[in-house]
Scaffold this active site. Structure first.
Site, PDB file in Angstrom:
ATOM      1  CG  ASN A  10      -1.664   1.236   1.562  1.00 42.20           C
ATOM      2  OD1 ASN A  10      -1.897   2.068   0.697  1.00 42.20           O
ATOM      3  ND2 ASN A  10      -2.266   1.250   2.471  1.00 42.20           N
ATOM      4  CE  LYS A  12      -0.080   3.291   4.739  1.00 44.37           C
ATOM      5  NZ  LYS A  12       0.013   3.507   6.027  1.00 44.37           N
ATOM      6  CG  HIS A  97      -5.711   1.929   5.071  1.00 49.03           C
ATOM      7  ND1 HIS A  97      -5.269   3.159   6.035  1.00 49.03           N
ATOM      8  CD2 HIS A  97      -4.718   1.247   4.998  1.00 49.03           C
ATOM      9  CE1 HIS A  97      -4.053   2.821   6.536  1.00 49.03           C
ATOM     10  NE2 HIS A  97      -3.693   1.634   5.932  1.00 49.03           N
ATOM     11  CD  GLU A  99      -2.802   5.768   6.612  1.00 46.67           C
ATOM     12  OE1 GLU A  99      -2.720   5.845   5.629  1.00 46.67           O
ATOM     13  OE2 GLU A  99      -1.864   4.992   7.189  1.00 46.67           O
ATOM     14  CD  GLU A 169      -3.474  -2.318   7.257  1.00 46.45           C
ATOM     15  OE1 GLU A 169      -2.436  -2.587   6.789  1.00 46.45           O
ATOM     16  OE2 GLU A 169      -4.045  -1.208   7.044  1.00 46.45           O
ATOM     17  N   GLY A 175       2.263   2.131  10.610  1.00 46.02           N
ATOM     18  CA  GLY A 175       3.208   3.351  10.449  1.00 46.02           C
ATOM     19  C   GLY A 175       3.921   3.526  11.683  1.00 46.02           C
ATOM     20  CB  SER A 215       5.102  -1.718  11.968  1.00 45.08           C
ATOM     21  OG  SER A 215       4.824  -0.637  12.218  1.00 45.08           O
TER      22      SER A 215
HETATM   23  P1  PGA Z   1       3.020   0.183   7.560  1.00 43.81           P
HETATM   24  O1  PGA Z   1       1.521   0.246   6.801  1.00 43.81           O
HETATM   25  O2  PGA Z   1       3.109  -1.045   7.110  1.00 43.81           O
HETATM   26  O3  PGA Z   1       3.712   1.329   7.274  1.00 43.81           O
HETATM   27  O4  PGA Z   1       2.673   0.065   9.158  1.00 43.81           O
HETATM   28  C1  PGA Z   1       0.524  -0.712   6.657  1.00 43.81           C
HETATM   29  C2  PGA Z   1      -0.864   0.119   5.965  1.00 43.81           C
HETATM   30  O5  PGA Z   1      -1.386   1.018   6.643  1.00 43.81           O
HETATM   31  O6  PGA Z   1      -1.750  -0.596   5.124  1.00 43.81           O
END
Ligand code: PGA
Length: 257
Positions: A10, A12, A97, A99, A169, A175, A215
């Site tokens: 992803n 982003k 997601h 976000e 998630e 993140g 992560s």
């Molecule tokens: P990350 O993000 O691996 O940077 O923690 C995962 C995601 O948001 O899908």
């Protein structure tokens, strides 16, 4: 039916068209050489989808979008319709997601409508669910996840249920560099399967692929991949550099090939 394993990047809000094209050209070449059988996918930003598809030689990389509009066309300023995504070779779409849910206030009702539209349009929905740190601390992890899962899946026709992929998630791991332990991931995935079977019918929970995200990187991917009930990963940061993402492919090769 055996559930498939997935490794999904992803991106982003990262990477220009030029960067996406270059990444896809190199990465798809490496994937082709490995003869990966399961799905290795990437979801670039909308504006880089066309360039990514041009770089995706032989269609080796599963191409996805990070979001999708609520309707097929019309008065929806700023949104992108499923047919517009498909025009660029998009085959899956990440929906709900954290976000989107938290920064852009996308409700579970909107996510549910998008899941149905994606299925109708022939796109595979990857539905994200997960709790905040406070919700986990208060013992509400499954309550939150159930409240996100149920609306997203309840209107789906029985024969379409196994086309859906779920991504667990936890927000405290996305993140942040803080990763859930394999035991924590297995427990939530098992509880999700039991819940899906309970609300949607016998065996449903065992048919749906459940990915973990938050992560994931080359130092934790192997232990997470061997945890029970884990069918792959949704990867943010570690999908942005070719060498990092290729290393995740190599480390999960026994599941992907
Ligand atoms: P990350 O993000 O691996 O940077 O923690 C995962 C995601 O948001 O899908």
């Amino acid at each position: 039916m055996k559930r498939a394993f997935y490794l999904i990047g992803n991106w982003k809000m990262n990477k220009s068209s030029g960067e996406a094209k270059e990444f896809f050209a190199t990465f798809s070449n490496q994937i082709q050489k490995l003869q990966v059988k399961n799905r290795v996918g990437i979801a670039p930003p909308f504006t880089s989808l066309h360039a990514a598809s041009l770089g995706n030689t032989g269609g080796a990389v599963w191409l996805g979008a990070q979001n999708m509009g609520l309707k097929e066309s019309g008065a929806h300023t700023g949104e992108v319709a499923p047919s517009m995504l498909k025009e660029h070779g998009v085959e899956f779409v990440i929906l709900g997601h954290s976000e989107r849910r938290h920064i852009y206030r996308e409700s579970s009702g909107m996510v549910a409508d998008k899941v149905l539209l994606a299925l109708q349009s022939g796109l595979t929905p990857i539905v994200c669910v997960g709790e905040t740190e406070k919700e986990r601390h208060d013992g509400n992890t499954m309550q939150v996840i159930r409240s996100e899962l149920e609306p997203a899946l309840k209107g789906v026709a029985e024969q379409d249920l196994e086309k859906i992929i779920i991504a667990y998630e936890p927000l405290w791991a996305v993140g942040t560099g803080k990763v859930a332990t394999p035991e924590e991931v297995s427990l939530v995935h098992r509880q999700c399967r039991d819940f899906l079977t309970q609300v949607l019918g016998e065996g449903v929970g065992e048919k749906i692929s459940i990915l973990y995200g938050g992560s994931v990187n080359s130092s934790n991917v192997e232990s997470l991949a061997s945890a029970s009930d884990v069918d792959g990963f949704l990867v943010g940061g570690a999908s942005l550099k070719i060498e990092d993402f290729v290393s995740l492919v190599n480390l999960t090769k026994d599941k992907l090939l």
